[in-house]
Scaffold this motif. Structure first.
Motif, short mmCIF file in Angstrom:
data_model
loop_
_atom_site.label_atom_id
_atom_site.label_comp_id
_atom_site.label_asym_id
_atom_site.label_seq_id
_atom_site.Cartn_x
_atom_site.Cartn_y
_atom_site.Cartn_z
N MET A 187 -0.04 -7.00 -4.04
CA MET A 187 -0.43 -8.02 -5.03
C MET A 187 -1.69 -8.76 -4.57
SD MET A 187 1.80 -7.91 -7.52
CE MET A 187 1.61 -9.50 -8.31
N PRO A 188 -2.81 -8.03 -4.39
CA PRO A 188 -4.03 -8.69 -3.92
C PRO A 188 -4.67 -9.54 -5.03
CG PRO A 188 -4.50 -6.42 -4.45
CD PRO A 188 -3.02 -6.59 -4.62
N ASP A 189 -5.50 -10.49 -4.60
CA ASP A 189 -6.21 -11.34 -5.57
C ASP A 189 -7.39 -10.61 -6.19
OD1 ASP A 189 -4.46 -13.40 -5.06
OD2 ASP A 189 -5.69 -14.21 -3.42
N LYS A 190 -7.86 -9.58 -5.49
CA LYS A 190 -8.97 -8.80 -6.03
C LYS A 190 -8.94 -7.40 -5.40
CE LYS A 190 -12.19 -10.54 -2.54
NZ LYS A 190 -13.51 -11.18 -2.29
N ALA A 191 -9.64 -6.50 -6.02
CA ALA A 191 -9.68 -5.13 -5.51
C ALA A 191 -10.56 -5.04 -4.28
CB ALA A 191 -10.21 -4.19 -6.60
N SER A 192 -10.23 -4.11 -3.38
CA SER A 192 -11.03 -3.90 -2.18
C SER A 192 -12.35 -3.23 -2.54
CB SER A 192 -10.25 -3.03 -1.19
OG SER A 192 -11.04 -2.72 -0.07
N THR A 193 -13.40 -3.62 -1.84
CA THR A 193 -14.72 -3.03 -2.11
C THR A 193 -14.98 -1.79 -1.25
OG1 THR A 193 -15.70 -4.51 -0.47
CG2 THR A 193 -15.69 -5.25 -2.78
N GLU A 194 -14.15 -1.58 -0.21
CA GLU A 194 -14.31 -0.45 0.70
C GLU A 194 -13.00 0.33 0.80
OE1 GLU A 194 -17.05 0.53 2.12
OE2 GLU A 194 -18.28 -1.18 1.45
N PRO A 195 -13.08 1.62 1.08
CA PRO A 195 -11.85 2.38 1.28
C PRO A 195 -11.07 1.83 2.48
CG PRO A 195 -13.73 3.84 1.02
CD PRO A 195 -14.28 2.45 1.18
N SER A 196 -9.78 2.00 2.46
CA SER A 196 -8.93 1.54 3.57
C SER A 196 -9.30 2.27 4.85
CB SER A 196 -7.46 1.77 3.24
OG SER A 196 -7.10 1.07 2.06
N SER A 197 -9.22 1.57 5.97
CA SER A 197 -9.63 2.16 7.26
C SER A 197 -8.72 3.32 7.66
CB SER A 197 -9.63 1.08 8.34
OG SER A 197 -8.33 0.51 8.48
N TYR A 198 -7.44 3.25 7.29
CA TYR A 198 -6.53 4.32 7.72
C TYR A 198 -6.89 5.65 7.07
CZ TYR A 198 -3.70 4.89 3.47
OH TYR A 198 -3.26 5.20 2.21
#
Length: 645
Positions: free
Chosen positions: A441-452
């Motif tokens: 439930m993030p407040d906004k979408a991530s701008t970068e792919p996840s590190s994993y």
């Protein structure tokens, strides 16, 4: 009257002379009997020299003695007999054994003149029966080499006893009964076979077994040459061979199992030419001239346990055929035993140990890959094992032992190693996904792919270029395919889980997942491998549907077949419900920037309702098909029952 007295006196002197002669001959005859145990030593010495010449000499002696008339012994016949006995190859008169049968023949002549032949015959039989009983009850042990002399003495006594019986029977008339001798021989071989079989239970040395075998073979061949039936003794050799092969198998099974258990499974390194020569004795290494000229040290594809295993298997074959040397019968049974033992050694012990090693939970990826390489060489080594078998087998054996079924098992095990490689890689991917740390439930979408995601890609590239570098290209491609296919399934499973904290998600989370999947898809495209391109098709289509402003289009057959053809209903229902729960506080919000506005929510709710109905109908249809299939099977079973009646 004086003349009559002189005749009576002369008869009394003759009677005294004959009585003294009889007693003397009895003593000489007793000496003859107790000398029997010396004969086998002569047999052994002559066999170590010219193997069968002494038998020929004995046959000549027997033929001459049989032609003699014992009631008419004269100096000419004695000279003829002495001439034969003086031959250096003569069994009963040589540097080690000197047995003179003339006292026996003279006793026979005297007893015959006195009319007491039956008394001598009965007395002789009783003495021989007692001697046979004494020989057969002589204790011996086969527990160690220190006890072997007791066994040799036991065998020597039997051989000496029956050689004398053979000579006496064939050099006299109506003195020795062939039926009596055959009966005694039958009793002897039964008792001997049982005694040896019993004592073999204490023997734990394969080398000692070989010595015992050599003694028994000389025993069999010697008495067979004197026309004694040795069939039951050949059965004894099979018993001896079975126990030897079992002990041999146990010994080399232990060596193989221990070798594989202690192996670290790393590539073998040759440090010198001497090590290279030793390797060639174990396995014919196929290398081109460029590799050979590289010198040392040199790293090989297989681990050190491979050539050591080859040495163990070849030594096992060699030891097996060492036992067969000297046999002229029963090759079929022995070949069957060899085949069973070799099958067990290669399948249960070698292949079985490798399989158990692969199933070990603590095994590393590098070790599994090394086992895969080793399996490739074990498959090739089967050809060398077949050559070794063919080279050592007897010319009396009609067919070669084929190891094609062993190759098949090694191929199956190699496939298992391949599957284990995939399993370990997939377990590693699962670990990455479990540690992904997504915020649902993030407040906004991530701008970068996840590190994993980048960690997974980097790790896969590394193992492909290092650990798996020598694998065939087809397998390396399949490693990528299986890894990304599993990653796609793991992500979908992760998204549809119903654990605490994962029961709702918002649209920003979906957008983050979209960015991660796009990163993976970009890497897959860079591999230029068409086989991998479809791995994320279902997950990509589900994400596109969740982000679509018109999710209800999924119900349009033409749009579904074009954009959502890989999507399964059940996971889609779960994700749509999670998305609704993630935005339930925005049900009546009319803000323009609301990520999930009222109309879109309604469309999703309607879509869920229709999908649940379709899914319910789908389950019902599957149930009906299952019942129908069961009914058909029941009807077939009834038809079989009626047909039997």
């Amino acid at each position: 009257m004086d003349s009559l007295n002189r005749q009576i006196e002369m008869l009394e002197k003759e009677h005294t002379y004959y009585e003294e002669t009889i007693n003397l001959r009895k003593k000489q005859f007793h000496t003859l009997l107790v000398s029997a145990d010396e004969i086998l030593y002569s047999i052994k010495q002559n066999r170590e020299g010219k193997e069968y010449e002494w038998i020929k000499a004995l046959d000549e002696l027997t033929e001459d003695l049989t032609q003699d008339d014992e009631t008419d012994i004269d100096d000419n016949e004695d000279d003829k007999e002495d001439g034969i006995l003086e031959d250096k190859e003569n069994l009963i008169d040589n540097d080690y054994v000197k047995i003179d049968f003339k006292p026996l023949y003279q006793c026979l002549h005297i007893y015959d003149v006195l009319g007491e032949s039956l008394e001598l015959k009965n007395s002789y039989e009783e003495i021989r029966r007692q001697q046979a009983s004494s020989i057969l009850t002589t204790p011996f042990s086969l527990k160690s080499k220190d006890n072997l002399q007791t066994f040799k003495t036991y065998i020597n006594d039997i051989v000496g006893f029956f050689i004398i019986e053979y000579i006496v029977m064939n050099s006299t008339q109506n003195f020795r009964s062939k039926v009596w001798i055959d009966s005694l021989w039958e009793l002897t071989i039964n008792k001997t076979r049982d005694n040896i079989a019993l004592q073999l239970g204490d023997c734990e040395s394969t080398d000692l077994f070989l010595e015992i075998k050599n003694i028994v073979i000389v025993f069999i061949q010697t008495l067979e040459s004197f026309n004694y039936t040795v069939t039951k003794l050949l059965d004894l050799m099979i018993i001896l061979f079975e126990r030897y092969s079992r002990l041999l198998k146990q010994q080399y099974s232990s060596q193989l199992s221990q070798l594989i258990q202690n192996e670290d499974f790393i590539p073998m390194v040759l440090n010198s030419a001497d090590e290279y020569e030793k390797l060639l004795n174990a396995y014919t290494l196929q290398e081109n001239s460029e590799v050979i000229l590289q010198g040392f040290p040199r790293t090989l594809e297989f681990s050190k346990s491979f050539p050591e295993s080859c040495i163990i298997v070849k030594t096992f074959i060699q030891k097996f055929y060492q036992f067969i040397q000297g046999f002229t019968q029963n090759y079929g049974e022995m070949d069957d035993l060899l085949k069973k033992s070799l099958d067990s050694l290669l399948l249960d012990d070698l292949n079985g140990s490798l399989m158990r090693k692969m199933k070990n939970k603590s095994i590393k990826l590098t070790q599994i890959v090394q086992i895969y390489y080793d399996m490739e060489f074990y498959i090739k080594a089967c050809d060398e094992f077949e050559q070794e078998l063919s080279r050592r087998k007897s010319s009396k054996t009609s067919s070669d032992i084929n190891l094609a079924h062993i190759k098949t098992k090694f191929i199956d095990s190699q496939k298992m190693a391949e599957e284990k490689i995939f399993d370990i890689i997939n377990e590693k991917i699962d670990m990455f996904v479990d540690l992904s740390g997504y915020n649902w439930m993030p407040d906004k979408a991530s701008t970068e792919p996840s590190s994993y995601i980048q960690d997974i890609i980097n790790w896969l590239e590394t193992i492909i270029s290092t650990t798996l570098t020598n694998l065939p290209e087809s397998i390396k491609s399949f490693v990528y395919f299986d890894a990304f296919n599993h990653l796609s399934s793991s992500l979908l499973k992760y998204l549809t889980q119903q654990t605490s904290g994962t029961q709702k998600m918002n649209i920003y989370f979906v957008e983050t997942i979209d960015k991660d999947v796009a990163n993976i898809e970009s890497f897959i495209e860079s591999l230029n491998n068409p086989m991998i391109l479809d791995c994320f098709t279902e997950l990509r289509q589900i994400i596109n549907l969740l982000l679509s402003p018109n999710p209800e289009n999924f119900l349009n057959p033409s749009i579904k077949n074009r954009l959502y053809y890989s999507v399964n209903i059940h996971p889609l229902i779960i994700l749509l419900e999670k998305l609704l729960k993630g935005h339930e506080n925005n049900k009546i919000a009319l803000m323009f920037n609301n990520p999930l506005d009222y109309n879109r929510r309604k469309n999703i709710e309607n879509l869920i309702r229709v999908l649940k109905q379709q899914y319910s109908e789908q389950l019902m249809r599957q149930k009906e098909l299952l019942v129908e299939k069961s009914q058909k099977q029941a009807n077939k079973n009834l038809e079989r029952v009626f047909d039997k009646r």
